[in-house]
Design a protein around this motif. Sequence first.
Motif, PDB file in Angstrom:
ATOM      1  N   UNK A   4       0.810  -1.220   0.000  1.00 36.74           N
ATOM      2  CA  UNK A   4       0.000   0.000   0.000  1.00 36.74           C
ATOM      3  C   UNK A   4       0.846   1.274   0.000  1.00 36.74           C
ATOM      4  N   UNK A   5       1.947   1.279   0.744  1.00 34.66           N
ATOM      5  CA  UNK A   5       2.648   2.532   0.980  1.00 34.66           C
ATOM      6  C   UNK A   5       4.002   2.654   0.280  1.00 34.66           C
ATOM      7  N   UNK A   6       4.579   1.538  -0.123  1.00 36.94           N
ATOM      8  CA  UNK A   6       5.948   1.592  -0.650  1.00 36.94           C
ATOM      9  C   UNK A   6       6.086   1.090  -2.082  1.00 36.94           C
ATOM     10  N   UNK A   7       5.212   0.191  -2.493  1.00 31.73           N
ATOM     11  CA  UNK A   7       5.369  -0.403  -3.815  1.00 31.73           C
ATOM     12  C   UNK A   7       5.060   0.605  -4.913  1.00 31.73           C
ATOM     13  N   UNK A   8       5.918   0.620  -5.941  1.00 33.49           N
ATOM     14  CA  UNK A   8       5.690   1.379  -7.170  1.00 33.49           C
ATOM     15  C   UNK A   8       5.974   0.441  -8.341  1.00 33.49           C
ATOM     16  N   UNK A   9       5.671   0.835  -9.570  1.00 31.30           N
ATOM     17  CA  UNK A   9       5.985  -0.035 -10.710  1.00 31.30           C
ATOM     18  C   UNK A   9       7.478  -0.277 -10.904  1.00 31.30           C
ATOM     19  N   UNK A  10       8.348   0.524 -10.273  1.00 28.88           N
ATOM     20  CA  UNK A  10       9.784   0.412 -10.483  1.00 28.88           C
ATOM     21  C   UNK A  10      10.536  -0.154  -9.280  1.00 28.88           C
ATOM     22  N   UNK A  11       9.842  -0.455  -8.203  1.00 27.11           N
ATOM     23  CA  UNK A  11      10.514  -0.967  -7.015  1.00 27.11           C
ATOM     24  C   UNK A  11       9.812  -0.486  -5.764  1.00 27.11           C
ATOM     25  N   UNK A  12      10.504  -0.555  -4.645  1.00 26.38           N
ATOM     26  CA  UNK A  12       9.940  -0.119  -3.372  1.00 26.38           C
ATOM     27  C   UNK A  12      10.521   1.230  -2.974  1.00 26.38           C
ATOM     28  N   UNK A  13       9.649   2.112  -2.523  1.00 24.44           N
ATOM     29  CA  UNK A  13      10.122   3.382  -1.979  1.00 24.44           C
ATOM     30  C   UNK A  13      10.924   3.127  -0.709  1.00 24.44           C
ATOM     31  N   UNK A  14      11.896   3.993  -0.466  1.00 25.21           N
ATOM     32  CA  UNK A  14      12.695   3.890   0.756  1.00 25.21           C
ATOM     33  C   UNK A  14      12.005   4.551   1.942  1.00 25.21           C
ATOM     34  N   UNK A  15      10.897   5.225   1.704  1.00 24.17           N
ATOM     35  CA  UNK A  15      10.105   5.831   2.775  1.00 24.17           C
ATOM     36  C   UNK A  15       8.698   6.060   2.244  1.00 24.17           C
ATOM     37  N   UNK A  16       7.712   5.821   3.090  1.00 21.59           N
ATOM     38  CA  UNK A  16       6.325   6.024   2.693  1.00 21.59           C
ATOM     39  C   UNK A  16       6.031   7.510   2.501  1.00 21.59           C
ATOM     40  N   UNK A  17       5.214   7.865   1.497  1.00 20.75           N
ATOM     41  CA  UNK A  17       4.798   9.268   1.339  1.00 20.75           C
ATOM     42  C   UNK A  17       4.028   9.797   2.547  1.00 20.75           C
TER      43      UNK A  17
END
Length: 657
Positions: free
Chosen positions: A526-539
Amino acid sequence: MSYLKFDRRLMANLNESTQREYIRTNRKGAYCCSSIVGCNTRKYHGVLVVPIPTLSPNNHVLLSSLDLTIVQHGVPFNVGIHEYEGDIFSPKGHKYIREYNVDIASSMTYRVGGVVLRKEFIFCHYINRALLRYTLLEAHSQTTLRLSPFLAFRDVKMLTHRNDQINESYEGVDSGVSFCLYEGYPRLYMQLSKPNHFVSDPAWNERIEYTKERERGYEYTEDLYVPGYFEVDIALGESVYFAAGLEEVDPQDIAALFEQEVAIRTPREDFRSCLLNSALQFYYRPDATRGYLLAGYPWFGVRARDLFIALPGCTIYADAPERFYRIMDTVIPDTRAFMEQVGVSKEIQGINEPDVGLWAIWTLQQYASYAGVEDMVSRYGDFLDEMVRYYLRNVHPNLRIDETGLCFILGDGKPLSWMDAKIGGQAVIRREGYLVEVNALWYNALCFYREVMPSRWDEGLEELLGRVKESFNQVFVNEHGYLFDYISPHERQDWSVRPNMIFATSLPYSPLSKQLRRSVLNFVTRELRTPKGLRSLSPKSYGYQAQCNGTQLQRERAYYNGSVWPWLLGPYFEACLKLYGLGAISFIQRTLIGMEEELHEHGIATISELFDGNPPFQGRGAISFAMSVGEILRSLKLLEDAKKKYDTQTLPIIRYE
């Protein structure tokens, strides 16, 4: 038709073409790199960039670029391109490009009036030499080529400027010339495959601008020395070859050398073959016995943590187990030397960092999955035992196993994990104390050790394992259903949602219940996944930064505060398959199709280091990153195995075979 092809529309749009870069390496640390239009946009770019250890630990740009001029009826058409101060491009050779193809050798086709000329480039394996082939496809009258070398002879982290120390003299060699601009440098030999005329016309091209360096807040203008030009006639259907290297070559052999290099290449004809080529480019063999993985291009060296994380994907899952054996045979002695406190490797950076041994154990676990437990134990069992016992002895400078059974890491403010951004030598994110991924790796390492070496397992270790599991749940699990990223005795509790908790759900052994693992995975999705990988911090977390650009200071703050890391897709996919099985397959396929699109973007035919945290998820950092490529290759293997397990022949299949 090539799998990777760029038409005249894109090549003529400098806002698009200068953002796309290629990299070619020779397995000896040297490389060639530029934008696909041929305009250098970084100080790291060049036709021939080589290591010269006697001068500095960095690579050195010898031949920055080679301008091509096509002459007909006495009229010259310079099809090169440089950017000068004031956003001025000259010459504007991109106007003549009809297409750029990436297959075995990169090729560019030019049309100038009635002339159609194809230029192909290849970088030799295990020798510092670049080869170019010019083939005249169409012409209605006599055609002459002029080749103008732009020489730098400087460290990749520096820029050169007009000076009086330069040695302008040159020596004639068979079908060419050689230069050595400054003391301490090797000679650069430039030769053609047929007789030609070198016209000495020395000049400085001043105020060449590198836009990527300007964007990154560095010095960005340079003066390059152009000693003159080669002039050679070319007939319709003929190919003329140019060689630039540190050793003289027989001109009659250049064409055969080019063909030999082409013959041993793997064509880039689909997603997986591009990644296989990219994985091979990280392979670094400084001599006949040693082997390493470079962390990325164009500026990274050998980094211990990156090496172990990328190693399975870039070797055993890239159909190259021989590279795995050579690299492990190289790094094990250095790892042992550190554990025995007799020295720290000069070749491998960061071998003394506290989590490196745990990543090494994970690498052995991947190898056991590939080759079988018996093979792994026979080859690396003693090394595995030494690493586990090393951690148990509590002698690492920054890590202790305390009364909880968990790994406790404490330092002096410097980075101690893969989140290694720093400002003024101090970590941007001071992750100290109990780190979630380190302790997930520690629990997994103990379980793996018990599985493969039962004869060395005892009641004391069994009690420790139980303590680790209980403590992990007590320390990291919070009431919201996700895991704390770290617990530090020196700071207030940080509730930020970060991706490191994914390892507690993805590793072969997890200290969490299935219900908790699903909760953690759902939070990550929900908070970290993007089409290019995982965010290093949630928005949703404090301090989120959507873009990783600007000065070095701005980038350091953004790397682990929102930037997307594609290498984390490996553990994320692994967790999805463990917890959702068949239901995860189509989702993973769709994500990998999106990653396949990246082969046409920032780093051509490879995967970038990171991406912005918000759409359009622009590629940032190194144009080719070993952990990114390695974990995507491992993801393809995970997907392939899942398809076989569930016999999903009717599901859509992505193009990677």
